[in-house]
Each structure stands twice: as structure tokens, then as C-alpha cells.
Design a protein around this motif. Structure first.
Motif, PDB file in Angstrom:
ATOM      1  N   ASN A   1      13.868   6.173  -7.445  1.00  0.00           N
ATOM      2  CA  ASN A   1      13.618   5.046  -6.914  1.00  0.00           C
ATOM      3  C   ASN A   1      12.411   5.054  -5.829  1.00  0.00           C
ATOM      4  OD1 ASN A   1      14.589   2.156  -6.290  1.00  0.00           O
ATOM      5  ND2 ASN A   1      15.167   2.767  -4.080  1.00  0.00           N
ATOM      6  N   LYS A   2      12.443   6.178  -5.168  1.00  0.00           N
ATOM      7  CA  LYS A   2      11.205   6.470  -4.336  1.00  0.00           C
ATOM      8  C   LYS A   2       9.999   6.297  -5.055  1.00  0.00           C
ATOM      9  CE  LYS A   2       8.809   7.573  -0.609  1.00  0.00           C
ATOM     10  NZ  LYS A   2       8.768   6.548   0.263  1.00  0.00           N
ATOM     11  N   TYR A   3       9.986   7.226  -6.314  1.00  0.00           N
ATOM     12  CA  TYR A   3       8.815   6.845  -6.900  1.00  0.00           C
ATOM     13  C   TYR A   3       8.304   5.916  -7.565  1.00  0.00           C
ATOM     14  CZ  TYR A   3       8.887  12.282  -6.896  1.00  0.00           C
ATOM     15  OH  TYR A   3       8.855  13.595  -6.382  1.00  0.00           O
ATOM     16  N   VAL A   4       9.543   4.721  -7.917  1.00  0.00           N
ATOM     17  CA  VAL A   4       8.973   3.633  -8.769  1.00  0.00           C
ATOM     18  C   VAL A   4       8.377   2.738  -7.381  1.00  0.00           C
ATOM     19  CG1 VAL A   4      10.063   1.368  -9.334  1.00  0.00           C
ATOM     20  CG2 VAL A   4      10.819   3.635 -10.264  1.00  0.00           C
ATOM     21  N   LYS A   5       8.997   2.932  -6.462  1.00  0.00           N
ATOM     22  CA  LYS A   5       8.191   2.009  -5.011  1.00  0.00           C
ATOM     23  C   LYS A   5       7.085   2.568  -4.831  1.00  0.00           C
ATOM     24  CE  LYS A   5      12.520   1.085  -2.685  1.00  0.00           C
ATOM     25  NZ  LYS A   5      13.422   1.210  -1.440  1.00  0.00           N
ATOM     26  N   ASN A   6       6.498   3.860  -4.939  1.00  0.00           N
ATOM     27  CA  ASN A   6       5.363   4.371  -4.838  1.00  0.00           C
ATOM     28  C   ASN A   6       4.432   3.826  -5.886  1.00  0.00           C
ATOM     29  OD1 ASN A   6       6.057   5.727  -2.766  1.00  0.00           O
ATOM     30  ND2 ASN A   6       6.346   7.920  -3.764  1.00  0.00           N
ATOM     31  N   ARG A   7       4.886   4.031  -7.094  1.00  0.00           N
ATOM     32  CA  ARG A   7       3.838   3.581  -8.262  1.00  0.00           C
ATOM     33  C   ARG A   7       3.861   1.754  -7.959  1.00  0.00           C
ATOM     34  NH1 ARG A   7       6.445   3.264 -13.999  1.00  0.00           N
ATOM     35  NH2 ARG A   7       7.931   2.015 -12.953  1.00  0.00           N
ATOM     36  N   ALA A   8       4.758   0.978  -7.490  1.00  0.00           N
ATOM     37  CA  ALA A   8       4.478  -0.196  -7.323  1.00  0.00           C
ATOM     38  C   ALA A   8       3.511  -0.450  -6.127  1.00  0.00           C
ATOM     39  CB  ALA A   8       5.670  -1.188  -6.814  1.00  0.00           C
ATOM     40  N   GLU A   9       3.429   0.280  -5.104  1.00  0.00           N
ATOM     41  CA  GLU A   9       2.621   0.188  -3.999  1.00  0.00           C
ATOM     42  C   GLU A   9       1.057   0.440  -4.706  1.00  0.00           C
ATOM     43  OE1 GLU A   9       1.474   1.990   0.140  1.00  0.00           O
ATOM     44  OE2 GLU A   9       3.509   2.653  -0.683  1.00  0.00           O
ATOM     45  N   LEU A  10       0.916   1.311  -5.364  1.00  0.00           N
ATOM     46  CA  LEU A  10      -0.486   1.990  -6.046  1.00  0.00           C
ATOM     47  C   LEU A  10      -1.049   0.557  -6.891  1.00  0.00           C
ATOM     48  CD1 LEU A  10      -0.170   5.564  -6.724  1.00  0.00           C
ATOM     49  CD2 LEU A  10      -1.629   4.475  -5.049  1.00  0.00           C
ATOM     50  N   THR A  11      -0.115   0.289  -7.843  1.00  0.00           N
ATOM     51  CA  THR A  11      -0.302  -0.789  -8.804  1.00  0.00           C
ATOM     52  C   THR A  11      -0.851  -2.228  -8.124  1.00  0.00           C
ATOM     53  OG1 THR A  11       1.848  -1.507  -9.190  1.00  0.00           O
ATOM     54  CG2 THR A  11       0.915   0.034 -10.457  1.00  0.00           C
ATOM     55  N   GLY A  12      -0.057  -2.406  -7.126  1.00  0.00           N
ATOM     56  CA  GLY A  12      -0.451  -3.619  -6.174  1.00  0.00           C
ATOM     57  C   GLY A  12      -1.752  -3.371  -5.476  1.00  0.00           C
ATOM     58  N   HIS A  13      -2.107  -2.351  -5.063  1.00  0.00           N
ATOM     59  CA  HIS A  13      -3.183  -1.900  -4.284  1.00  0.00           C
ATOM     60  C   HIS A  13      -4.473  -2.134  -5.150  1.00  0.00           C
ATOM     61  CE1 HIS A  13      -6.629   0.552  -2.585  1.00  0.00           C
ATOM     62  NE2 HIS A  13      -6.364  -0.168  -1.366  1.00  0.00           N
ATOM     63  N   SER A  14      -4.229  -1.414  -6.395  1.00  0.00           N
ATOM     64  CA  SER A  14      -5.080  -1.673  -7.506  1.00  0.00           C
ATOM     65  C   SER A  14      -5.562  -3.054  -7.750  1.00  0.00           C
ATOM     66  CB  SER A  14      -5.104  -0.807  -8.773  1.00  0.00           C
ATOM     67  OG  SER A  14      -4.832   0.544  -8.379  1.00  0.00           O
ATOM     68  N   THR A  15      -4.461  -3.980  -8.007  1.00  0.00           N
ATOM     69  CA  THR A  15      -4.604  -5.320  -8.165  1.00  0.00           C
ATOM     70  C   THR A  15      -5.259  -6.090  -7.051  1.00  0.00           C
ATOM     71  OG1 THR A  15      -2.707  -5.209  -9.681  1.00  0.00           O
ATOM     72  CG2 THR A  15      -3.487  -7.400  -8.953  1.00  0.00           C
ATOM     73  N   CYS A  16      -4.994  -5.884  -5.968  1.00  0.00           N
ATOM     74  CA  CYS A  16      -5.797  -6.490  -4.738  1.00  0.00           C
ATOM     75  C   CYS A  16      -7.294  -6.163  -4.723  1.00  0.00           C
ATOM     76  CB  CYS A  16      -5.050  -6.017  -3.440  1.00  0.00           C
ATOM     77  SG  CYS A  16      -3.423  -6.719  -3.464  1.00  0.00           S
ATOM     78  N   GLU A  17      -7.443  -4.823  -5.004  1.00  0.00           N
ATOM     79  CA  GLU A  17      -8.859  -4.354  -5.090  1.00  0.00           C
ATOM     80  C   GLU A  17      -9.720  -5.214  -6.138  1.00  0.00           C
ATOM     81  OE1 GLU A  17     -10.883  -2.293  -2.986  1.00  0.00           O
ATOM     82  OE2 GLU A  17      -8.919  -2.665  -1.908  1.00  0.00           O
ATOM     83  N   VAL A  18      -8.894  -5.536  -7.450  1.00  0.00           N
ATOM     84  CA  VAL A  18      -9.814  -6.224  -8.220  1.00  0.00           C
ATOM     85  C   VAL A  18     -10.278  -7.720  -7.673  1.00  0.00           C
ATOM     86  CG1 VAL A  18      -9.425  -7.369 -10.456  1.00  0.00           C
ATOM     87  CG2 VAL A  18      -8.747  -5.031 -10.125  1.00  0.00           C
ATOM     88  N   MET A  19      -9.270  -8.080  -7.198  1.00  0.00           N
ATOM     89  CA  MET A  19      -9.356  -9.478  -6.569  1.00  0.00           C
ATOM     90  C   MET A  19     -10.320  -9.577  -5.334  1.00  0.00           C
ATOM     91  SD  MET A  19      -5.419 -11.405  -6.411  1.00  0.00           S
ATOM     92  CE  MET A  19      -4.807 -10.023  -5.710  1.00  0.00           C
ATOM     93  N   ALA A  20     -10.334  -8.471  -4.651  1.00  0.00           N
ATOM     94  CA  ALA A  20     -11.338  -8.440  -3.573  1.00  0.00           C
ATOM     95  C   ALA A  20     -12.987  -8.164  -4.139  1.00  0.00           C
ATOM     96  CB  ALA A  20     -11.079  -7.040  -2.616  1.00  0.00           C
ATOM     97  N   ALA A  21     -12.947  -7.820  -5.221  1.00  0.00           N
ATOM     98  CA  ALA A  21     -14.368  -7.721  -5.971  1.00  0.00           C
ATOM     99  C   ALA A  21     -14.672  -8.997  -6.484  1.00  0.00           C
ATOM    100  CB  ALA A  21     -14.192  -6.596  -6.893  1.00  0.00           C
ATOM    101  N   GLY A  22     -13.970  -9.875  -6.508  1.00  0.00           N
ATOM    102  CA  GLY A  22     -14.309 -11.392  -6.855  1.00  0.00           C
ATOM    103  C   GLY A  22     -13.864 -11.477  -8.341  1.00  0.00           C
ATOM    104  N   ASN A  23     -12.882 -10.679  -8.800  1.00  0.00           N
ATOM    105  CA  ASN A  23     -12.506 -10.958 -10.040  1.00  0.00           C
ATOM    106  C   ASN A  23     -11.121 -11.794 -10.158  1.00  0.00           C
ATOM    107  OD1 ASN A  23     -14.510  -9.491 -11.608  1.00  0.00           O
ATOM    108  ND2 ASN A  23     -13.576  -7.678 -10.472  1.00  0.00           N
TER     109      ASN A  23
END
Length: 351
Positions: free
Chosen positions: A137-159
Motif C-alpha cells: 500500500n505504501k509503494y502504491v501511494k509512492n507511485r501515485a505521487e510520482l505519476t501525479g507529479h509527472s502529470t503536473c509537470e506536463v501541464m506546467a509546460a503548457g501541454n
């Protein structure tokens, strides 16, 4: 709040640490019989100190990550053990002078006067699977945090924002890789993707091992939980290994409170400053709660009919008390399924 009522003539409180434990032994009159530190957690030396009182002794310590070896050792030595809920043992933190010696004495005083809020000691043979489920469960939360951060970075770049699902992971990864022009941004995204992919591999292996070693635990309860919408294989096993025995919870209210779906009150002068604050959920996720709660009427009816024939009013009253909260409804559905199976099993034994 529920408190443990001591039944022995002597009581022992232990302030437990990784390399030492401070012990205090009292009789029912409050007389201190032993009060000293034991280095290296030498349980053999502890047994020598409490030998005169061992046959009528109860031991307690606060719940912490090193408490289970002490619980097991006391069980092997034939000594009663009660685990104190660390969060609710307020009197220790309220002492003016706080140190290991005073903590051990105060724990013993709480035990002697039946003021220990007990925590559940998971059976030793079930702890490895429960630990694996919690780590997964801890690893799933860590993965979700990373995927969320990557998705936010895409939007921050104007995509445009990217979506990820079980059937679109590759498209999501390619979308991340193609969203950055700067070499450093691309490198950062690639590193995060590498970690996410590694998490995917580890989580898959953990789930395979969990299903292999845990699927034989309470098979009937497992099958009943799987009938609830929104509860999959791993969530069902997580619920079972966190609950262990549904008889620990006499009513559905107790179970919902254990799931941290009932917030505490801190009322003074008619005001509660914590009112409206959302509680942390233990293992019934909000998504699963919404899906499970949507079919709760059928769930409650089936479970209650299985346990009590056609009597569905008792279960309906329970559910109505929770005001329709979806997560509470999901927890109630879980409790009713497990309780119905327990009642049915007991009826079978009587026959």
C-alpha cells in the motif's frame, strides 16, 4: 473510550526502546516492587526480576514498532500482556517531568487503576502477510505521487493534461517523454518514469506473493467481500488482515470507528472546533466506498437475510445511522458481510 481492567495482583509497565527498557512493577496498593532499567532488552534478566510475581502478573507497554517481540516473549513465558494504545495514553504526555523512569511508573499506575486503553495485538503468524500488504500500500501511494507529479509537470509546460489507466500506461509514458523540449526537463521526467516503472514491477511481484500466501486465509469471508462492488482481490485481503476477527467489533459503529470514519469530538461551551474535519480512512478507500455504498441496500439485505432469515430491519437501522456517507456505507457493508458469515457459521456449529 474502552479501558483494560486488570485482574492480577501485580502489574508491570515497560517503557520500551530499541536498546533498553525501563520497567516498573507495582502491587494493587501502588507499592513499587521493581523499578529499574534493563539494557539491551534482556528479557531473560527481566524474567529473573519478576520471578516472584510472575504467576500473577500483567505486563503492558505502549504500541510502537518494537512492541511485538515483547508481546510474543510474554506469551511464551505465560505472562499476561496488554498493549497500550500510545495515542490515547494521555497521562504520560501530561506529566511535568517526562523521562523513561517516570513513563514506566505512569504506565504501571494506569494499568493498576484500569486506565490502559488497549490496542490489538495481531497474531504472530498473520503479521508477515499484513506487513507485506501494508508495504505494498505504501509503494502504491509512492507511485501515485510520482505519476501525479509527472502529470503536473506536463501541464506546467503548457501541454494538455494526460490521463493514465491500466490500459493506457504506455501512451501516458510516451506522452510524458514527448512533452519537454529542454534536455534537463526530459532527463528529470525520464528518471521519474524509471522509478514508476520499477514500482510497477515491484508492486506486481508483491501482489503475486500476497495472493499466493494469503488467499487461504478466511476463504469464505474473502468470497463475501469480493461480492461488494469496488472491492478487488488485494483490497479484500487488506480488509481481512487488518480486521483479523470481526468479533472484535460488537456493532457496526465500532467497526466504522476503527476504520477512522468517525471523527472525535472536542466540545467545550457548546462549540467543537474540530467539527467538519474529515477523518483519515484506514483501508476503505473513498472510491470503493462510493461504489460499495451505491448498492448498500442490496448488500445489507442479502447479508442480514443470510444471518437472520427475513429480518432486514436491524441492518437497515444500522446503515441509516450513518447519514448516507459513502465511505461509512462501504465500511458498514463490509461489517455486515463478515458478521453475517460469522452468525451463519455459529448457527452451523450449533446444528
Amino acid at each position: 473510550m474502552k479501558y483494560y481492567k486488570t485482574t492480577t495482583k501485580y502489574n508491570c509497565g515497560i517503557d520500551l526502546h530499541t536498546r533498553q527498557m525501563y520497567i516498573c512493577v507495582m502491587d494493587l496498593d501502588g507499592n513499587i516492587l521493581v523499578h529499574r532499567n534493563i539494557r539491551n532488552n534482556d528479557f531473560g534478566f527481566f524474567l529473573k526480576l519478576v520471578e516472584p510475581y510472575k504467576d500473577d502478573l500483567t505486563v503492558t507497554c505502549e504500541s510502537c514498532f518494537v512492541c511485538f517481540w515483547l508481546a510474543d516473549a510474554c506469551e511464551d513465558a505465560g505472562i499476561k500482556f496488554v498493549l497500550a494504545h500510545a495515542f490515547y495514553v494521555k497521562s504520560i504526555a501530561a506529566n511535568k517531568h517526562k523521562n523513561d523512569k517516570e513513563d514506566a511508573r505512569e504506565l504501571t499506575e494506569c494499568l493498576r487503576t484500569s486506565r490502559i486503553p488497549p490496542a490489538y495485538v495481531c497474531p504472530r503468524d498473520l503479521r508477515p502477510a499484513r506487513k507485506l500488504l501494508r508495504r505494498r500500500n505504501k509503494y502504491v501511494k509512492n507511485r501515485a505521487e510520482l505519476t501525479g507529479h509527472s502529470t503536473c509537470e506536463v501541464m506546467a509546460a503548457g501541454n494538455q493534461p494526460l490521463t493514465i489507466s491500466a490500459n493506457s500506461k504506455e501512451r501516458w509514458r510516451e506522452g510524458i517523454r514527448s512533452s519537454f523540449d529542454n534536455p534537463l526537463d526530459s532527463f528529470t521526467a525520464e528518471m521519474e518514469l524509471s522509478i514508476v516503472e520499477r514500482y510497477d514491477e515491484i508492486i506486481m511481484k508483491m501482489e503475486q506473493r500476497i495472493e499466493k500466501h494469503a488467499r487461504d486465509f478466511k476463504q469464505q469471508d474473502y468470497r463475501l467481500l469480493r461480492t461488494a462492488p469496488g472491492i478487488g482481490k488485494i483490497l479484500a485481503l487488506t480488509i481481512l488482515y487488518e480486521t483479523i476477527d470481526i468479533k472484535r467489533f460488537p456493532t457496526v459503529k465500532d467497526f466504522i470507528s476503527y476504520c477512522r470514519l468517525v471523527c472525535g469530538t472536542n466540545e467545550s461551551g457548546g462549540l467543537d472546533p474540530a467539527a467538519g474535519v474529515e477523518c483519515d480512512h484506514l483501508f476503505v478507500s473513498r472510491g470503493a466506498g462510493h461504489r460499495t455504498g451505491s448498492n448498500l441496500a442490496d448488500t445489507e439485505q442479502e447479508a442480514t437475510q443470510a444471518a437472520n432469515g427475513s429480518d432486514t430491519k436491524r441492518g437497515s437501522a444500522r446503515v441509516a445511522e450513518h447519514g448516507g456517507d459513502a465511505s461509512a456505507d462501504g465500511a458498514a457493508a463490509v461489517w455486515m458481510r463478515l458478521e453475517a458469515d460469522g452468525v451463519r457459521s455459529a448457527a452451523g456449529e450449533r446444528c
